[in-house]
Design a protein around this motif. Structure first.
Motif, PDB file in Angstrom:
ATOM      1  N   TRP A 357       0.879  -1.149   0.026  1.00 49.60           N
ATOM      2  CA  TRP A 357       0.036  -0.055  -0.041  1.00 49.60           C
ATOM      3  C   TRP A 357       0.974   1.280  -0.093  1.00 49.60           C
ATOM      4  O   TRP A 357       0.570   2.558  -0.246  1.00 49.60           O
ATOM      5  N   ALA A 358       2.050   1.232   0.152  1.00 46.59           N
ATOM      6  CA  ALA A 358       3.042   1.989   0.272  1.00 46.59           C
ATOM      7  C   ALA A 358       3.086   2.675  -1.346  1.00 46.59           C
ATOM      8  O   ALA A 358       3.634   3.657  -1.583  1.00 46.59           O
ATOM      9  N   ASP A 359       3.015   1.564  -2.330  1.00 42.50           N
ATOM     10  CA  ASP A 359       2.915   1.941  -3.594  1.00 42.50           C
ATOM     11  C   ASP A 359       1.856   2.384  -4.344  1.00 42.50           C
ATOM     12  O   ASP A 359       1.583   2.596  -5.562  1.00 42.50           O
ATOM     13  N   ASP A 406       2.465  17.766   5.556  1.00 49.88           N
ATOM     14  CA  ASP A 406       1.133  17.390   6.232  1.00 49.88           C
ATOM     15  C   ASP A 406       0.687  15.725   6.000  1.00 49.88           C
ATOM     16  O   ASP A 406       0.009  15.251   6.549  1.00 49.88           O
ATOM     17  N   SER A 407       1.139  15.257   4.654  1.00 46.50           N
ATOM     18  CA  SER A 407       0.948  14.068   4.135  1.00 46.50           C
ATOM     19  C   SER A 407       2.238  13.056   3.983  1.00 46.50           C
ATOM     20  O   SER A 407       1.841  11.974   3.499  1.00 46.50           O
ATOM     21  N   GLY A 408       3.442  13.761   4.216  1.00 42.28           N
ATOM     22  CA  GLY A 408       4.460  12.775   4.105  1.00 42.28           C
ATOM     23  C   GLY A 408       4.950  12.770   2.611  1.00 42.28           C
ATOM     24  O   GLY A 408       4.148  13.112   1.662  1.00 42.28           O
ATOM     25  N   PRO A 409       5.973  12.228   2.287  1.00 37.30           N
ATOM     26  CA  PRO A 409       6.421  12.188   0.838  1.00 37.30           C
ATOM     27  C   PRO A 409       5.716  11.405   0.092  1.00 37.30           C
ATOM     28  O   PRO A 409       4.646  10.523   0.427  1.00 37.30           O
ATOM     29  N   VAL A 410       5.416  11.407  -1.304  1.00 33.04           N
ATOM     30  CA  VAL A 410       4.790  10.567  -2.167  1.00 33.04           C
ATOM     31  C   VAL A 410       4.743   9.183  -1.846  1.00 33.04           C
ATOM     32  O   VAL A 410       3.475   8.609  -1.975  1.00 33.04           O
ATOM     33  N   ALA A 411       5.712   8.508  -1.878  1.00 34.02           N
ATOM     34  CA  ALA A 411       5.889   7.176  -1.677  1.00 34.02           C
ATOM     35  C   ALA A 411       5.831   6.982  -0.324  1.00 34.02           C
ATOM     36  O   ALA A 411       6.519   5.465   0.014  1.00 34.02           O
ATOM     37  N   SER A 412       5.548   7.531   0.734  1.00 32.46           N
ATOM     38  CA  SER A 412       5.728   7.142   2.279  1.00 32.46           C
ATOM     39  C   SER A 412       4.355   7.482   2.889  1.00 32.46           C
ATOM     40  O   SER A 412       4.273   8.476   3.656  1.00 32.46           O
ATOM     41  N   PRO A 413       3.389   6.905   2.456  1.00 30.11           N
ATOM     42  CA  PRO A 413       2.086   7.163   3.220  1.00 30.11           C
ATOM     43  C   PRO A 413       1.834   6.575   4.381  1.00 30.11           C
ATOM     44  O   PRO A 413       2.548   5.541   5.016  1.00 30.11           O
ATOM     45  N   THR A 414       1.314   6.752   5.235  1.00 30.12           N
ATOM     46  CA  THR A 414       0.785   5.999   6.699  1.00 30.12           C
ATOM     47  C   THR A 414      -0.616   5.618   6.568  1.00 30.12           C
ATOM     48  O   THR A 414      -1.319   6.176   5.332  1.00 30.12           O
ATOM     49  N   ALA A 415      -1.362   4.935   7.178  1.00 31.51           N
ATOM     50  CA  ALA A 415      -2.941   4.675   7.060  1.00 31.51           C
ATOM     51  C   ALA A 415      -3.801   5.984   7.136  1.00 31.51           C
ATOM     52  O   ALA A 415      -4.709   5.966   6.524  1.00 31.51           O
ATOM     53  N   ALA A 416      -3.204   6.959   7.935  1.00 32.13           N
ATOM     54  CA  ALA A 416      -4.047   8.029   8.105  1.00 32.13           C
ATOM     55  C   ALA A 416      -3.847   9.009   6.853  1.00 32.13           C
ATOM     56  O   ALA A 416      -4.664   9.947   6.594  1.00 32.13           O
ATOM     57  N   THR A 417      -2.828   8.909   5.841  1.00 29.65           N
ATOM     58  CA  THR A 417      -2.617  10.061   5.234  1.00 29.65           C
ATOM     59  C   THR A 417      -2.793   9.147   3.709  1.00 29.65           C
ATOM     60  O   THR A 417      -2.378   9.687   2.554  1.00 29.65           O
TER      61      THR A 417
END
Length: 525
Positions: A357-359, A406-417
């Motif tokens: 899901w990071a992708d 606010d949302s992290g780098p493009v390929a570094s999401p969290t569940a919240a972002t």
């Protein structure tokens, strides 16, 4: 988000540079890719732990180790009197090691019985898992058939759900982590499998699913069973099953592709203008991405106007895109770009699915990139008045540091972002930067090569970086690392005058709502 999340703690493991070097080498297996991807994420993402699941960087507990799912044979019977569903899932699995027990993802399913290769098996449910203990251990390399009989209520109050209750039936929206509320499964996009789906409904209701209709069986008691087969493998989050008072509109699209829309009967006339746009959209998409990858395509407007039924506008369930019907009542300039976004997911997301899901940016960045391109080529200004892709990308570029904050780098999401704009238009900005770096012709070759190499499979962000480097003939690892994982927005190639606005402590405008089933495709394209 789903119960797959865990308390936050600082990841441990290799430093960023060693991860980049490791991933620049020839292909690594999925398990290694998952662990290495986790090292690239922000400190708010829990590290992968095998005991929790596959160790996905965003949803660590999703999926299960020790086997691969080869095929699902699903049967759903809708009971109109109780509005519940009696179901049977037959899962063909191949253990990668000897297993005394195995787990499936499952939530909200009232399981009645489980059999393994025809023999009764013990089972227990816990923590969104269904653990099955067969009479004999499952041997490595063998093939096992797990049969799970259960009942589900599409209206049940769950922590998250893939069910969409409708006027006289249901539809399904399992992305990202809720397919296992509809059927027990290995609910991770890395484990794609073959699907056959049978749907039994009382006449005159109609049961539909992904793929092509292969069998219709009137049962002689006022019910009819219809069986559908998907020609190509599918991720669990892309499954569509629906029952309702539907009319099926069938016609022929480009190059003879069968088109199938499943439309609430009372709304056929009002939705026909929107649905008739698909054929020309396919011509445009195929010109950019190559032949449509599946056996059929169409749209399913869910038979509900309840704004809370599902929290997005459209969802790319494979071969049969789910939509809110009210959205499709608008004129073409208001919906065409969004429809292209969903159509492009047939290539990026459905045919080539994210390995983790990071992708996700590979799905959403591409869908926004081409959806926006279609908009401006057709001459439709966007909500900000921009009329070219370059103008829109310059606007997004100015928000780059804010979105990374606010949302992290493009390929570094969290569940919240996970479903913030950073994965969508932010991902499109990365693709625009790559195009400006290598030129349009080379960029187009990168896209088609990537789609061809990973067709009907999965891909990581590193797979895309590798393809870009190989096709362009230059090492793009550092360039794309900065765009995908950096905390500051890099310079835009060819546009030295573009500037990034300073970071504010207030959330950036345009961020999408979050939560399972909330986000998806709110229509900013």
């Amino acid at each position: 988000m789903p119960g797959a999340s865990r308390p936050h703690r600082r990841p441990t493991g290799p430093d960023l540079r060693s991860v980049v070097i490791a991933l620049s080498r020839p292909r690594v297996g999925l398990a290694l890719a998952l662990v290495l991807s986790a090292a690239l994420l922000s400190t708010s993402v829990p590290p992968a732990t095998a005991v929790d699941g596959l160790g996905d960087p965003v949803f660590p507990t999703l999926g299960n180790t020790g086997y691969r799912a080869l095929a699902y044979d699903l049967s759903f019977e809708y009971r109109a009197d109780t509005r519940t569903v009696d179901a049977t899932a037959v899962i063909t699995a191949r253990p990668s090691r000897t297993l005394a027990a195995l787990s499936l993802d499952a939530l909200g399913l009232d399981v009645h019985a489980v059999r393994v290769d025809g023999r009764a098996a013990r089972f227990a449910t816990h923590d969104e898992k269904l653990t099955v203990t067969p009479a004999e251990p499952l041997r490595r390399g063998s093939t096992a058939r797990l049969t799970v009989e259960y009942t589900a209520d599409p209206r049940a109050a769950l922590p998250h759900t893939g069910w969409v209750p409708t006027r006289n039936g249901f539809a399904v929206a399992g992305q990202p982590a809720s397919a296992h509320t509809v059927f027990p499964c290995n609910d991770h996009p890395s484990d794609k499998a073959r699907f056959t789906i049978a749907v039994t409904a009382p006449d005159p209701l109609l049961g539909v699913a992904n793929g092509q209709l292969t069998q219709t069986v009137p049962l002689g008691d006022g019910r009819t069973t219809r069986r559908y087969t998907s020609r190509e493998p599918m991720a669990t989050e892309l499954v569509q099953v629906s029952v309702g008072d539907y009319t099926v509109r069938e016609r022929t699209g480009p190059r003879g592709l069968p088109l199938r829309d499943v439309v609430p009967t009372a709304r056929v006339a009002e939705l026909a203008p929107a649905l008739d746009l698909t054929a020309d959209q396919l011509v445009w998409a195929e010109r950019h991405l190559g032949p449509f990858p599946f056996e059929t395509y169409g749209i399913l407007p869910a038979d509900t106007d309840d704004p809370a039924a599902f929290g997005f506008t459209g969802l790319e369930t494979q071969t049969l895109t789910l939509y809110k019907p009210g959205f499709l009542r608008q004129a073409e300039p208001a919906i065409g770009s969004h429809m292209m976004h969903e159509l492009v997911h047939s290539w990026f997301g459905d045919s080539v699915s994210p390995a983790t899901w990071a992708d996700l940016w590979l799905n959403e960045g591409h869908a926004d990139y081409y959806g926006l391109g279609y908009r401006y080529e057709r001459g439709w200004p966007d909500a900000w008045g921009d009329t070219t892709l370059t103008d829109r990308m310059r606007r997004v570029y100015g928000l780059g540091d804010q979105w990374r904050h606010d949302s992290g780098p493009v390929a570094s999401p969290t569940a919240a972002t996970l479903f913030d704009d950073q994965r969508y238009t932010g991902g499109a900005l990365v693709l625009f930067a790559l195009r400006e770096k290598v030129g349009e012709a080379t960029f187009d070759r990168i896209e088609r090569t990537f789609l061809r190499e990973h067709r009907y499979g999965t891909a990581t962000t590193r797979d895309y970086v590798r393809t870009a480097s190989e096709v362009s003939g230059q090492d793009l690892g550092g360039f794309l690392d900065d765009w995908l994982y950096g905390r500051r927005t890099p310079p835009m190639p060819g546009h030295p005058d573009w500037t990034v606005a300073p970071v504010s402590t207030a959330p950036a405008a345009g961020a999408r709502p979050v939560g399972p089933g909330s986000p998806e495709h709110s229509g900013t394209v």
